[in-house]
Design an enzyme around this catalytic site. Structure first.
Site, short mmCIF file in Angstrom:
data_model
loop_
_atom_site.label_atom_id
_atom_site.label_comp_id
_atom_site.label_asym_id
_atom_site.label_seq_id
_atom_site.Cartn_x
_atom_site.Cartn_y
_atom_site.Cartn_z
N ASP A 167 0.78 -1.21 -0.05
CA ASP A 167 0.22 0.15 -0.07
C ASP A 167 0.92 1.22 -0.05
O ASP A 167 2.21 1.12 0.07
CB ASP A 167 -0.86 0.06 1.23
CG ASP A 167 -0.14 -0.06 2.38
OD1 ASP A 167 0.91 0.43 2.60
OD2 ASP A 167 -0.67 -0.88 3.49
N LYS A 190 -4.36 -1.00 -1.59
CA LYS A 190 -4.90 -1.87 -0.42
C LYS A 190 -6.45 -1.18 0.02
O LYS A 190 -6.43 -0.02 0.23
CB LYS A 190 -3.88 -2.09 0.76
CG LYS A 190 -4.74 -2.90 1.64
CD LYS A 190 -3.63 -3.22 2.97
CE LYS A 190 -3.44 -1.88 3.68
NZ LYS A 190 -2.36 -2.19 5.07
#
Length: 296
Positions: A167, A190
């Site tokens: 992420d 994410k």
């Protein structure tokens, strides 16, 4: 003269720190009464400077014991009290997401600052602030990154890996590790739906047949890393590895990662765990030396 004080649950780390600093090391004795109370006993003679070394995973008892240690050390004449906490707890809750939620980062940070002149940690879970001192308003608040020893360990195992982050929050670690040896890196997207449910998405990437390494600061349940590994498996990598600073790997996280196709699961010794393969102690020792020189 200074002294490193350690605890049974991080005794090896404390001993390594003391050796790196060429300082003596002694242990805080703990006794637990039947009702759960902790009795804390310090060495009878303490120098003016004491470095308390304890990683703060499973933190609730440890925090109370640190307060008892700090107050007792002050009463015994200690003038400079430093806390080395390779893992620093309660940093993730930095705002109240719902009415009534405690902002634990500020509360615990202020608590530690009240008792210690300096706090040194590695890769704390800071996302909406820029410096550790904003969370821990001690005279000295030092946040270190494990990316250099992490990159060095990876270099021992791979000539040209591709570094992948799960992420945007992982970008700071991923980019730093990759830039150390001019490796390629990519960041996935994410979405989190709870403590155990996440969704990872990857674009079309040129990763086929490469050594892929997923990097993050912390692995708790491992849910994010498992989802990431499942996505990366489609590229038929030569190898698939996970490396993190703080490895909790709670429950069956290790087994799930292996099931998802991960060949190597690695972490630093900031939290003692069977996955520990590289050390952050030299990094911490250098920061302690700098801080002691500044204090003097």
């Amino acid at each position: 003269m200074a002294l490193v004080l350690g605890f049974d649950d991080y005794w090896q780390g404390a001993g390594m720190l003391a050796e790196a600093l060429a300082l003596p090391c002694d242990k805080v004795a703990l006794h637990y009464f039947p009702d759960g109370e902790s009795k804390v006993t310090l060495p009878a003679n303490l120098p003016s400077t004491v470095i308390v070394c304890r990683s703060l995973h499973r933190p609730n008892e440890k925090l109370l014991e640190l307060i008892l240690v700090a107050e007792t050390a002050r009463n015994m004449g200690v003038k400079r009290l430093l806390l080395v906490a390779p893992y620093l707890c309660y940093m993730r809750q930095d705002i109240a997401f719902e009415p009534g939620e405690a902002v634990s980062q500020k509360i615990i940070g202020q608590l530690l600052a009240q008792y210690f002149d300096g706090v040194i940690t590695v890769d704390p879970h800071l996302h909406r602030i820029n410096t550790l001192k904003e969370a821990v308003p001690a005279a000295h608040a030092v946040s270190l990154k494990a990316t250099e020893p992490m990159a060095q360990y990876l270099r021992q195992n791979f000539a040209d890996p591709v570094i992948v982050g799960p992420d945007e929050e992982s970008r700071q670690w991923v980019s730093a590790v990759a830039s150390a040896y001019d490796w390629e890196f990519y960041i996935a997207e994410k979405q989190r739906f709870g403590d155990h449910q996440v969704e990872i998405s990857l674009q079309e990437l040129p990763l086929d047949g490469r050594d892929l390494v997923i990097i993050d600061d912390i692995a708790s349940t491992g849910a994010t890393l498992v989802q990431m590994a499942r996505q990366l498996r489609m590229f038929s990598p030569a190898s698939l590895s996970v490396i993190v600073t703080h490895g909790f790997f709670i429950g069956n996280a290790m087994a799930e990662l292996k099931k998802a196709g991960v060949h190597n699961i690695w972490s630093s010794d900031a939290i003692p765990h069977p996955s520990n393969v590289f050390s952050i102690i030299a990094l911490v020792a250098e920061a302690v030396e700098n801080l002691l020189a500044e204090v003097h």
